[in-house]
Design an enzyme around this catalytic site. Structure first.
Site, short mmCIF file in Angstrom:
data_model
loop_
_atom_site.label_atom_id
_atom_site.label_comp_id
_atom_site.label_asym_id
_atom_site.label_seq_id
_atom_site.Cartn_x
_atom_site.Cartn_y
_atom_site.Cartn_z
CD GLU A 58 -2.01 1.41 5.58
OE1 GLU A 58 -1.33 0.53 5.01
OE2 GLU A 58 -2.47 1.28 6.73
CB THR A 62 -0.93 0.04 1.23
OG1 THR A 62 -0.13 0.03 2.42
CG2 THR A 62 -1.88 -1.14 1.23
CG ASN A 88 1.59 3.93 4.50
OD1 ASN A 88 0.82 3.69 5.43
ND2 ASN A 88 2.34 3.00 3.93
#
Length: 308
Positions: free
Chosen positions: A256, A207, A209
């Site tokens: 995320e 992911t 951030n």
């Protein structure tokens, strides 16, 4: 499109049609103001100008009650350009500006500095010290100064008046559909990709951030989104706005985003996350396996939604 910071720096336009407002979100009501300003600019061989303020007046005058903004000032400028203005004047909202008398604001800022031939405002517009200037007073001032004043009525969507406050309420409730109808587009937020705990990467679902440029107003949860890298195209993705309760107790709220079927390095890149559909609430799972199974379902649901 020109962007001018402060009325003292405005170029010497011959004449201008000035639409005035905070324009947070640049929703359908704001676009109605811009459309009317463009009409009056064309009729008077003038430029179309949006006069907006930064920071939001409440952030200076009543910070405890200041709203979370729908857009950063950069995004607001971009959206005003898309709405068709020739120039945006970003006026610093200071105590000095807040204390100016209504007539002085119109004469010194709008007419003299910005060379207004027409002034366009919303039905609930107020201005000057203590917000004592009214639409009626502005109309009278315009007659005296030989300036056309256009007051744009409320724009309703599904029986509701389009307003930034109501859009914030819909986003807080997770109602992306009603928010998008008032905005005239899906809500989005810009931000920069930063380093995180890298739990997603360890689980095989990396992911990005994202540190957003405005404090997020949308409800925590799991969303189908798109992610656009600055200068690139929008990519299908799934977003989690939450605190990672399966792994962390009382964690910080974070955004995320997992981009579907894509790999690459996004660190330090500026990105835009567009919220398309809400999938579910965030919740704590009894095991990592249970979390992974739900993430797989989230991805497939998002994939189906974004393929429509």
């Amino acid at each position: 499109m020109q962007v001018v910071y402060g009325h003292h720096n405005a170029p010497a336009w011959d004449e201008a049609a000035i639409a005035i407002g905070n324009f947070d979100g640049v929703h359908v009501g704001h676009r109605a103001l811009i459309s009317r300003a463009r009409e009056l600019a064309e009729a008077n061989a003038a430029v179309t100008v949006a006069l907006t303020f930064d920071p939001h007046p409440s952030a200076l005058l009543a910070p405890a009650r200041a709203p979370r903004l729908l857009t950063s000032i950069e995004r607001r400028i971009e959206l005003l350009g898309e709405a068709g203005v020739d120039a945006v004047v970003v006026e610093p909202f200071t105590h000095e500006l807040a204390g100016i008398a209504p007539n002085a604001f119109v004469d010194d800022v709008v007419i003299f500095a910005l060379r207004a031939r027409a002034i366009i405002v919303g039905y609930d517009f107020s201005y000057g010290q203590g917000r004592t200037g009214t639409v009626e007073a502005l109309r009278a001032h315009g007659i005296h100064a030989g300036i056309e004043v256009a007051v744009v009525p409320a724009v309703t969507v599904d029986g509701e008046v389009a307003a930034s406050t109501k859009i914030r309420g819909h986003l807080r409730a997770g109602d992306l559909v009603r928010a998008a109808r008032m905005l005239g587009r899906p809500w989005d937020v810009d931000g920069t990709v930063v380093h995180g705990a890298e739990r997603g990467r360890a689980l095989g679902i990396p992911t990005a951030n994202i540190r957003p440029e405005v404090e997020l107003v949308v409800a925590p949860g799991i969303y189908a989104v798109t992610l656009r890298i600055e200068g690139g195209t929008a990519l299908p993705a799934v977003a989690s706005l939450g605190t990672n309760p399966t792994f962390v107790e009382d964690g910080d709220l974070g955004l995320e985003v997992h981009v579907l079927d894509w790999s690459g390095d996004l660190y330090d890149r500026r990105v835009r996350t567009t919220f398309v559909a809400r999938l579910r609430d965030e919740r704590k799972f009894d095991s990592v396996d249970a979390l992974m199974a739900q993430i797989a379902r989230d991805i497939e649901q998002a994939r189906a939604i974004l393929a429509r």
